[in-house]
Design an enzyme around this catalytic site. Structure first.
Site, PDB file in Angstrom:
ATOM      1  N   TYR A 146      -8.616   6.463  -6.745  1.00  0.00           N
ATOM      2  CA  TYR A 146      -9.002   5.366  -7.641  1.00  0.00           C
ATOM      3  C   TYR A 146     -10.345   5.615  -8.318  1.00  0.00           C
ATOM      4  O   TYR A 146     -10.702   4.922  -9.263  1.00  0.00           O
ATOM      5  CB  TYR A 146      -9.038   4.026  -6.890  1.00  0.00           C
ATOM      6  CG  TYR A 146      -7.691   3.557  -6.379  1.00  0.00           C
ATOM      7  CD1 TYR A 146      -6.574   4.385  -6.451  1.00  0.00           C
ATOM      8  CD2 TYR A 146      -7.519   2.301  -5.828  1.00  0.00           C
ATOM      9  CE1 TYR A 146      -5.345   3.977  -5.977  1.00  0.00           C
ATOM     10  CE2 TYR A 146      -6.283   1.884  -5.356  1.00  0.00           C
ATOM     11  CZ  TYR A 146      -5.200   2.734  -5.433  1.00  0.00           C
ATOM     12  OH  TYR A 146      -3.980   2.318  -4.957  1.00  0.00           O
ATOM     13  N   LYS A 195      -1.619  12.173   4.901  1.00  0.00           N
ATOM     14  CA  LYS A 195      -0.441  12.939   4.484  1.00  0.00           C
ATOM     15  C   LYS A 195      -0.797  14.409   4.664  1.00  0.00           C
ATOM     16  O   LYS A 195      -0.793  15.214   3.723  1.00  0.00           O
ATOM     17  CB  LYS A 195      -0.090  12.584   3.027  1.00  0.00           C
ATOM     18  CG  LYS A 195       1.218  13.172   2.517  1.00  0.00           C
ATOM     19  CD  LYS A 195       2.458  12.537   3.129  1.00  0.00           C
ATOM     20  CE  LYS A 195       3.706  13.274   2.658  1.00  0.00           C
ATOM     21  NZ  LYS A 195       4.930  12.840   3.368  1.00  0.00           N
ATOM     22  N   ASP A 227       4.037   7.986   5.261  1.00  0.00           N
ATOM     23  CA  ASP A 227       5.419   7.515   5.064  1.00  0.00           C
ATOM     24  C   ASP A 227       5.979   6.959   6.372  1.00  0.00           C
ATOM     25  O   ASP A 227       6.645   5.918   6.399  1.00  0.00           O
ATOM     26  CB  ASP A 227       6.315   8.609   4.466  1.00  0.00           C
ATOM     27  CG  ASP A 227       6.106   9.978   5.078  1.00  0.00           C
ATOM     28  OD1 ASP A 227       5.197  10.144   5.923  1.00  0.00           O
ATOM     29  OD2 ASP A 227       6.856  10.904   4.720  1.00  0.00           O
ATOM     30  N   ASP A 251      -4.406   0.654   0.208  1.00  0.00           N
ATOM     31  CA  ASP A 251      -3.994  -0.346  -0.784  1.00  0.00           C
ATOM     32  C   ASP A 251      -2.530  -0.710  -0.558  1.00  0.00           C
ATOM     33  O   ASP A 251      -2.158  -1.884  -0.466  1.00  0.00           O
ATOM     34  CB  ASP A 251      -4.199   0.249  -2.190  1.00  0.00           C
ATOM     35  CG  ASP A 251      -3.925  -0.764  -3.300  1.00  0.00           C
ATOM     36  OD1 ASP A 251      -3.960  -1.978  -3.027  1.00  0.00           O
ATOM     37  OD2 ASP A 251      -3.668  -0.321  -4.442  1.00  0.00           O
ATOM     38  N   ASP A 255      -0.801  -4.237   1.605  1.00  0.00           N
ATOM     39  CA  ASP A 255       0.155  -5.193   1.018  1.00  0.00           C
ATOM     40  C   ASP A 255       1.391  -5.303   1.901  1.00  0.00           C
ATOM     41  O   ASP A 255       1.923  -6.388   2.131  1.00  0.00           O
ATOM     42  CB  ASP A 255       0.583  -4.745  -0.395  1.00  0.00           C
ATOM     43  CG  ASP A 255      -0.263  -5.404  -1.476  1.00  0.00           C
ATOM     44  OD1 ASP A 255      -1.419  -5.776  -1.184  1.00  0.00           O
ATOM     45  OD2 ASP A 255       0.233  -5.547  -2.613  1.00  0.00           O
TER      46      ASP A 255
END
Ligand code: IPM
Ligand code: MG
Length: 361
Positions: A146, A195, A227, A251, A255
Site C-alpha cells: 500500500y 506467503k 491462503d 487488510d 475483514d
C-alpha cells in the site's frame, strides 16, 4: 487527568457514531474526574468538499498535537460519489493512508471477538461458533504494497500497472515486537501469516519474526500461509490468539475475521506508533446508505474509545467501565438494527449512546 483528543467525524455514519462515543467518554470523564478537550479535524470526503484535498497539513499538525485521535469513518459510495471521479491520490482513502504515514501508525490492532450475547449472528455452524473465539489481528500498517512505488504506463500500446511490495527488517521487527508484547498479555500464542512459499518479502518476514520470538520464550509461535489462514478463520477461529501479518494480508484477513463474528458493528481498532499515541476507529466503514438516519451501531466506536483510554492514557478502570456498559446493554436486550434478533428491543444510534452512557459507573 486532562485528555487532549482530536476527533475525525469523517463521512457517512462517521459523525453520528463519533457523537455517541463522545457522549460515553464524557460520562466516563465525569464519573472518574477527568477533563476532555476535543478538537475536530476534517478528513476524507468532508475535507475534499471544503479544501479540495482529503487531508491538509494543518489537520495533520492538529492531530500530532493531541494525545490521541478518535475517528469515525471516511469514504462514500465508490460508484456514485463525485469523490471517486478524482485522481486516486485525492480520494477520501488517500487521507487515511496519509495520516497513518504522517503519524507513523505502523501497528494496527484489530480484535475480533464473538460476543456470547450475539452468538446467533455468527454465520458459522453452531459446532464451530459454540467454542467462541477472541482473536486479535496485528496488522503492519505503513509499509508493504500500500506504500510501495506504483505506476501505470503504456508499453507498445499495451497498458501496464506496477505496484511494489517492500519490507525492510526494521519494519518487520517493530511490528513483530508489538505482536509478541500483546500476545504475552493474552493467551501467549502468535500465528505469523505470510506467503513464504512464493514471496521474498515473506521469507524475510518469517526469519525476522523468528529472531524476535527468541526474546519471548513464553509465547508460542507458529507460521501459517495466508491462503491457509483464510480457510482456518472459518474452519476453526478458536485456534487463534494473535495473528501477526503484513499490510495487505491484514487488510483482507481482518475483514474476514470481522465478518465471522457476525457483528462488524461491534469491532474496534487501534493504530499505534512507538509512543502512547494512537488513532482509534471502528473496524467497519462509512455505510453511506444509512448515513444520517440515526440507525447506525455506535458500539464499535465506543469500544474504540475504550481502547484509546486503555492504550493511550493507561486508564484501565475507565476502559473496563465502558466495556462493562456494552455487555450490560446487550444483556438487557437492546440492539441496533444490524445486530437485531427476535425478542430484543431495537434502538437508534443516539438511544444506544444514551443507554451506554447511563450505565457508566
Ligand atoms: C482499512 C481500509 C483501508 C485499508 C482503506 C480505506 C485504504 O480498508 O482500514 O482496512 O485498506 O487500510
Ligand atoms: Mg480494509
Amino acid at each position: 487527568m486532562e485528555l487532549n483528543i482530536t476527533c475525525i467525524p469523517g463521512d457517512g455514519i462517521g459523525p453520528e457514531i463519533v457523537r455517541e462515543a463522545k457522549k460515553v467518554l464524557d460520562k466516563a470523564a465525569e464519573c472518574y474526574g477527568h477533563q476532555i478537550k476535543y478538537t475536530d479535524i476534517l478528513m476524507g470526503g468532508a475535507s475534499i468538499d471544503v479544501h479540495g484535498v482529503p487531508l491538509t497539513e494543518e489537520a495533520i499538525e492538529t492531530a500530532k498535537a493531541a494525545d490521541a485521535v478518535l475517528m469515525g469513518s471516511i469514504g462514500g459510495d465508490t460508484t456514485t460519489s463525485p469523490w471517486y471521479k478524482l485522481p486516486p491520490d485525492l480520494r477520501p482513502e488517500a487521507g487515511l493512508l496519509a495520516i497513518r504515514k504522517a503519524l507513523n501508525l505502523f501497528a494496527n490492532l484489530r480484535p475480533a471477538v464473538l460476543y456470547e450475547e450475539l452468538a446467533e449472528a455468527c454465520p458459522l455452524k453452531p459446532e464451530i461458533s459454540g467454542k467462541g473465539f477472541d482473536l486479535l489481528i496485528m496488522r503492519e500498517l505503513t509499509g508493504g504494497l500500500y506504500f510501495g512505488e506504483r505506476r501505470t504506463v503504456e508499453e507498445n500500446g499495451v497498458r501496464k500497472a506496477v505496484d511494489t511490495l517492500t519490507y525492510d527488517e526494521k519494519e518487520i521487527r517493530r511490528i513483530a515486537v508489538k505482536g509478541f508484547d500483546i500476545a504475552r498479555k493474552r493467551r501467549k500464542k502468535v500465528t505469523s501469516v505470510d506467503k513464504a512459499n512464493v514471496l521474498d518479502s515473506s521469507r524475510l518476514w518469517r526469519s525476522v519474526v523468528e529472531e524476535v520470538a527468541k526474546d519471548y520464550p513464553e509465547v508460542a509461535l507458529e507460521h501459517m500461509l495466508v491462503d491457509n489462514c483464510a480457510m482456518q478463520l472459518v474452519k476453526d477461529p478458536a485456534q487463534f490468539d494473535v495473528i501477526l501479518t503484513e499490510n495487505m494480508f491484514g487488510d483482507i484477513l481482518s475483514d474476514e475475521a470481522s465478518m465471522v463474528t457476525g457483528s462488524i458493528g461491534m469491532l474496534a481498532s487501534a493504530s499505534l506508533n512507538d509512543t502512547k499515541f494512537g488513532l482509534y476507529e471502528p473496524s467497519h466503514g462509512s455505510a453511506p446508505d444509512i448515513a444520517g438516519k440515526d440507525i447506525a451501531n455506535p458500539i464499535a466506536t465506543v469500544l474504540s474509545a475504550a481502547m484509546m483510554l486503555r492504550y493511550s492514557f493507561d486508564l484501565d478502570k475507565e476502559a473496563d467501565a465502558i466495556e462493562a456498559a456494552v455487555k450490560e446493554v446487550l444483556k438487557e436486550g437492546y440492539r441496533t438494527g444490524d445486530i437485531m434478533s427476535a425478542g430484543c428491543e431495537q434502538v437508534s444510534c443516539s438511544r444506544m449512546g444514551d443507554l451506554l452512557a447511563e450505565r457508566i459507573r
